[in-house]
Design a protein around this motif. Structure first.
Motif, short mmCIF file in Angstrom:
data_model
loop_
_atom_site.label_atom_id
_atom_site.label_comp_id
_atom_site.label_asym_id
_atom_site.label_seq_id
_atom_site.Cartn_x
_atom_site.Cartn_y
_atom_site.Cartn_z
N GLN A 1 0.84 -1.18 0.00
CA GLN A 1 0.00 0.00 0.00
C GLN A 1 0.88 1.24 0.00
OE1 GLN A 1 -2.70 0.22 3.30
NE2 GLN A 1 -3.58 2.17 2.66
N VAL A 2 0.65 2.14 -0.95
CA VAL A 2 1.44 3.35 -1.06
C VAL A 2 0.95 4.38 -0.05
CG1 VAL A 2 2.13 5.24 -2.57
CG2 VAL A 2 1.88 2.92 -3.49
N GLN A 3 1.89 4.98 0.65
CA GLN A 3 1.55 6.04 1.59
C GLN A 3 2.52 7.20 1.42
OE1 GLN A 3 1.57 4.04 5.45
NE2 GLN A 3 -0.66 3.95 5.40
N LEU A 4 1.98 8.41 1.55
CA LEU A 4 2.79 9.62 1.54
C LEU A 4 2.68 10.27 2.91
CD1 LEU A 4 1.74 11.22 -1.89
CD2 LEU A 4 3.61 9.63 -1.44
N ALA A 5 3.82 10.61 3.49
CA ALA A 5 3.84 11.19 4.83
C ALA A 5 4.57 12.52 4.81
CB ALA A 5 4.50 10.23 5.81
N GLU A 6 3.82 13.60 5.10
CA GLU A 6 4.42 14.93 5.15
C GLU A 6 4.96 15.24 6.54
OE1 GLU A 6 0.55 15.50 2.60
OE2 GLU A 6 1.12 14.48 4.47
N SER A 7 5.95 16.10 6.58
CA SER A 7 6.49 16.59 7.85
C SER A 7 7.10 17.96 7.62
CB SER A 7 7.53 15.63 8.41
OG SER A 7 8.62 15.50 7.52
N GLY A 8 7.33 18.67 8.70
CA GLY A 8 8.03 19.95 8.62
C GLY A 8 7.16 21.18 8.76
N GLY A 9 5.86 21.00 8.88
CA GLY A 9 4.99 22.14 9.05
C GLY A 9 5.16 22.76 10.42
N GLY A 10 4.55 23.92 10.63
CA GLY A 10 4.64 24.58 11.92
C GLY A 10 4.18 26.02 11.84
N SER A 11 4.50 26.77 12.88
CA SER A 11 4.12 28.18 12.95
C SER A 11 5.36 29.04 12.89
CB SER A 11 3.37 28.45 14.26
OG SER A 11 2.18 27.70 14.31
N VAL A 12 5.32 30.05 12.02
CA VAL A 12 6.43 30.98 11.88
C VAL A 12 5.90 32.38 11.71
CG1 VAL A 12 8.00 29.30 10.87
CG2 VAL A 12 6.53 30.66 9.37
N GLN A 13 6.76 33.34 11.92
CA GLN A 13 6.39 34.73 11.67
C GLN A 13 6.63 35.07 10.21
OE1 GLN A 13 8.55 37.10 14.59
NE2 GLN A 13 6.75 37.08 15.94
N ALA A 14 5.94 36.08 9.76
CA ALA A 14 6.12 36.54 8.39
C ALA A 14 7.60 36.83 8.12
CB ALA A 14 5.29 37.78 8.14
N GLY A 15 8.04 36.41 6.95
CA GLY A 15 9.44 36.55 6.59
C GLY A 15 10.29 35.35 6.93
N GLY A 108 -5.60 19.70 -12.82
CA GLY A 108 -6.22 19.90 -11.52
C GLY A 108 -5.63 19.01 -10.45
N LEU A 109 -6.50 18.27 -9.77
CA LEU A 109 -6.08 17.43 -8.65
C LEU A 109 -5.96 15.97 -9.06
CD1 LEU A 109 -8.39 18.99 -5.90
CD2 LEU A 109 -6.08 19.66 -6.60
N GLY A 110 -5.60 15.72 -10.32
CA GLY A 110 -5.54 14.37 -10.86
C GLY A 110 -4.32 13.57 -10.43
N TYR A 111 -4.10 13.42 -9.16
CA TYR A 111 -3.00 12.64 -8.62
C TYR A 111 -3.59 11.41 -7.93
CZ TYR A 111 0.03 16.59 -9.57
OH TYR A 111 0.74 17.58 -10.20
N ASN A 112 -2.93 10.27 -8.06
CA ASN A 112 -3.52 9.07 -7.49
C ASN A 112 -3.09 8.78 -6.07
OD1 ASN A 112 -1.12 8.61 -8.99
ND2 ASN A 112 -1.50 6.42 -9.08
N TYR A 113 -2.15 9.55 -5.54
CA TYR A 113 -1.76 9.38 -4.14
C TYR A 113 -1.66 10.74 -3.46
CZ TYR A 113 -0.44 4.74 -5.76
OH TYR A 113 -0.46 3.49 -6.32
N TRP A 114 -2.16 10.80 -2.23
CA TRP A 114 -2.16 12.03 -1.45
C TRP A 114 -1.71 11.74 -0.03
CZ3 TRP A 114 -3.31 16.92 -3.29
CH2 TRP A 114 -3.87 16.98 -4.56
N GLY A 115 -1.02 12.73 0.56
CA GLY A 115 -0.69 12.63 1.97
C GLY A 115 -1.82 13.19 2.82
N GLN A 116 -1.62 13.13 4.13
CA GLN A 116 -2.65 13.58 5.08
C GLN A 116 -2.56 15.08 5.33
OE1 GLN A 116 -5.21 11.63 6.41
NE2 GLN A 116 -4.44 10.31 4.78
N GLY A 117 -1.45 15.69 4.99
CA GLY A 117 -1.32 17.13 5.16
C GLY A 117 -0.51 17.53 6.37
#
Length: 124
Positions: A1-15, A108-117
């Protein structure tokens, strides 16, 4: 089963800067196209940047010159380096992959695999 896992998001100030990563598992070949999309509350999901297996890239006008997409085919991983972040960049960021077509053939959004965000929040 193919899975995509995102990481690295967070909160930052402008700039500020953030680097997102998306690692694929369960797929032995390199995806034809990988990309990053984002969706802010009350808005439609939109493409941010895409990259083909050969390294060809495309960017939304709103992020050109600030964001850089890259990939490691051996690791089936795609990255998004985000700099000079603005409050308007606040959104859930999604990784996507297509195992059949190069990026320019996908509509558009024609991708067959997506991560959770992963959430990116930029404060002023």
């Amino acid at each position: 089963q193919v899975q995509l896992a995102e990481s690295g998001g967070g909160s930052v100030q402008a700039g500020g800067s953030l680097r997102l990563s998306c690692a694929a598992s369960g797929y032995t070949n390199s995806f034809y196209c990988m990309g990053w999309f984002r969706q802010a509350p009350g808005k439609e999901r939109e493409a941010v940047a895409t990259i083909d297996r050969d390294g060809s890239t495309s960017y939304a006008d709103s992020v050109k010159g600030r964001f850089t997409i890259s990939r490691d085919n051996a690791k089936n991983t795609v990255y998004l380096q985000m700099s000079s972040l603005k409050p308007g960049d606040t959104a859930m960021y999604y990784c996507a992959a297509n195992s059949y077509f190069n990026c320019q053939l996908i509509r558009g959004l024609g991708y067959n695999y997506w991560g959770q965000g992963t959430q990116v929040t930029v404060s002023s």
